[in-house]
Design an enzyme around this catalytic site. Sequence first.
Site, PDB file in Angstrom:
ATOM      1  N   GLU A   1     -14.937  -6.376  17.222  1.00 54.54           N
ATOM      2  CA  GLU A   1     -15.882  -5.400  16.709  1.00 54.54           C
ATOM      3  C   GLU A   1     -16.687  -5.946  15.529  1.00 54.54           C
ATOM      4  O   GLU A   1     -16.315  -6.924  14.889  1.00 54.54           O
ATOM      5  CB  GLU A   1     -15.142  -4.127  16.309  1.00 54.54           C
ATOM      6  CG  GLU A   1     -14.025  -4.389  15.322  1.00 54.54           C
ATOM      7  CD  GLU A   1     -13.104  -3.185  15.139  1.00 54.54           C
ATOM      8  OE1 GLU A   1     -12.648  -2.618  16.149  1.00 54.54           O
ATOM      9  OE2 GLU A   1     -12.842  -2.823  13.995  1.00 54.54           O
TER      10      GLU A   1
ATOM     11  N   CYS B   1     -11.555  -2.134   9.275  1.00 54.68           N
ATOM     12  CA  CYS B   1     -11.260  -3.360   9.984  1.00 54.68           C
ATOM     13  C   CYS B   1     -10.246  -3.172  11.126  1.00 54.68           C
ATOM     14  O   CYS B   1      -9.099  -2.832  10.894  1.00 54.68           O
ATOM     15  CB  CYS B   1     -10.697  -4.322   8.946  1.00 54.68           C
ATOM     16  SG  CYS B   1     -10.335  -5.925   9.561  1.00 54.68           S
TER      17      CYS B   1
HETATM   18  N1  SAH Z   1      -8.763 -11.929   6.647  1.00 53.54           N
HETATM   19  C1  SAH Z   1      -9.832 -11.824   5.717  1.00 53.54           C
HETATM   20  C2  SAH Z   1     -11.046 -11.066   6.228  1.00 53.54           C
HETATM   21  C3  SAH Z   1     -10.811  -9.841   7.073  1.00 53.54           C
HETATM   22  S1  SAH Z   1     -10.156  -8.413   6.269  1.00 53.54           S
HETATM   23  C4  SAH Z   1      -9.344 -11.263   4.399  1.00 53.54           C
HETATM   24  O1  SAH Z   1      -8.167 -10.966   4.302  1.00 53.54           O
HETATM   25  O2  SAH Z   1     -10.115 -11.174   3.457  1.00 53.54           O
HETATM   26  C5  SAH Z   1     -11.493  -7.873   5.280  1.00 53.54           C
HETATM   27  C6  SAH Z   1     -11.087  -6.970   4.129  1.00 53.54           C
HETATM   28  O3  SAH Z   1     -10.794  -5.648   4.590  1.00 53.54           O
HETATM   29  C7  SAH Z   1      -9.853  -7.459   3.421  1.00 53.54           C
HETATM   30  O4  SAH Z   1     -10.023  -7.398   2.028  1.00 53.54           O
HETATM   31  C8  SAH Z   1      -8.818  -6.479   3.907  1.00 53.54           C
HETATM   32  O5  SAH Z   1      -7.735  -6.437   3.053  1.00 53.54           O
HETATM   33  C9  SAH Z   1      -9.601  -5.196   3.982  1.00 53.54           C
HETATM   34  N2  SAH Z   1      -9.001  -4.124   4.779  1.00 53.54           N
HETATM   35  C10 SAH Z   1      -8.188  -4.221   5.849  1.00 53.54           C
HETATM   36  N3  SAH Z   1      -7.807  -3.010   6.291  1.00 53.54           N
HETATM   37  C11 SAH Z   1      -8.410  -2.101   5.485  1.00 53.54           C
HETATM   38  C12 SAH Z   1      -8.407  -0.675   5.431  1.00 53.54           C
HETATM   39  N4  SAH Z   1      -7.733   0.068   6.297  1.00 53.54           N
HETATM   40  N5  SAH Z   1      -9.141  -0.084   4.452  1.00 53.54           N
HETATM   41  C13 SAH Z   1      -9.850  -0.814   3.572  1.00 53.54           C
HETATM   42  N6  SAH Z   1      -9.900  -2.160   3.594  1.00 53.54           N
HETATM   43  C14 SAH Z   1      -9.176  -2.805   4.527  1.00 53.54           C
END
Ligand code: SAH
Length: 338
Positions: free
Chosen positions: A89, A330
Site C-alpha cells: 500500500e 502503516c
Molecule cells: N521501518 C521503517 C519505516 C516504516 S514504519 C521505520 O521503522 O521507520 C514508518 C513509521 O510509522 C515508523 O515510525 C513506525 O513506527 C510508524 N508506525 C507504525 N505503526 C504505526 C501506527 N499504528 N500509528 C502510528 N505510527 C505507526
Amino acid sequence: MNNIFNYPKQELINILEKHGKKAFLATQIYEWLYDKKEYNPSNFANIKKENREFLINNFDFSFIKIEKVEEDIDAKKFLFRLLDGQKIEAVLMYHDYGKSICVSSQVGCNMGCRFCESGRLKKVRDLQTYEMVEQIILVSDYIKERIDSVVIMGIGEPFDNYDNVMNFIKIINDPKALAIGARHITVSTCGIVPKIKEFTSFPLQVNLAISLHAPSDEIRKKIMPIANAYKIEEIMCALDYYYAKTNRRITIEYIMLKDINDSKECANMLASLIKGKNMYVNLIPYNETNNIDYKASDKGQIDLFFNILKQKGIDVTVRRRFGANISAACGQLRSKEM
Ligand code: SAH
C-alpha cells in the site's frame, strides 16, 4: 526479464553499452517513460525498429496494479496488487505545502515492532525498485498531478532492502525521471546501525528519519525487537557520524503510546538524549488498530510531553493525522485485505 523501471539512468546506460547500444538510447527511453508516459515500447516512435525489438526482448515493461483506493478529504490510500499477487500500500497526503506520498519498501516486515500492523505479518519478500517507482507513477497518473515529496515510511524496513531502495531514490530524484528534489525525499529506519553508516556516503542529499520511539533501551526492547540488536547509544553514535559527514538535520520519530513511553520521565530522558544535537523530534499520535492492544496517548499527555521538550530547547512537532476515516496507518489496509 528485468523491469525497465528498475534502472537508474547510469545503470541502464551500462547495460545498453554492454549490448553494443549507444548511451543516447537510455535518454530516449527515459523520455518515453517518464516524460511522455508511454509505457509500450512498440510505440517508441523515434527509436529504430531494431532497438525497439531489443527493448521488447530484454526488458519487462509491465506495471503493478491499483486494486483499491480509499479516499478521505486530506488523504487517499492505495492498495496495490503486485505481479505475483502480493499486496502493498501507499498513502497520498495533502499538506498545505503540497502532496506527499508514503511508499512501501517490502511486502510485510521482519522488524516486528509490537505496535505496528506491518510487523504482525512477516516479511514475504523485498520490493524490487520498479515496484516502488511504479507506486508513485500510478498514484500520480491517478490524481493527474505531480507529487511533491516522498517518504519511505510505508510497509517494510527500507534499510533491510538497501540497494533497491537506493536505486529507487536515484530514479525518483533524477531530473529526467520523476524529478523529486532530494530534500523532498525522506527515508525512515528503525535504526539498523551498519546501514546508517553506509547511508552516510550515499551521494544524494535526502533526509533521514529514525524511529526511536523510546528514550531508554529498557523501554525500547519492550516495543521494538531491533533494540536487542542495537543499543540507543550505538544509534546515536552512528547518527553523530552521519551528521559530521553530511551536515544534515536528522528527524527523530517518537510514537506516543499510552503508559508505555509517554511519561514526564520519558520526555526528560529524551530531551537529554537529543540536547545539543541537530535533530528534531516528531511526536506521532498512535493510530490504534483492532489487532493490537496498545492505546494512543491522550491529547493532554502529548501536550505535556511536547512542552517538556520545548522547554528544554528541543525542536519538536506533533505529526498531523491524515486519513482519520480510512485505514491510513502503516499496513492497516493490507492487513484488513488479508
Ligand atoms: N521501518 C521503517 C519505516 C516504516 S514504519 C521505520 O521503522 O521507520 C514508518 C513509521 O510509522 C515508523 O515510525 C513506525 O513506527 C510508524 N508506525 C507504525 N505503526 C504505526 C501506527 N499504528 N500509528 C502510528 N505510527 C505507526
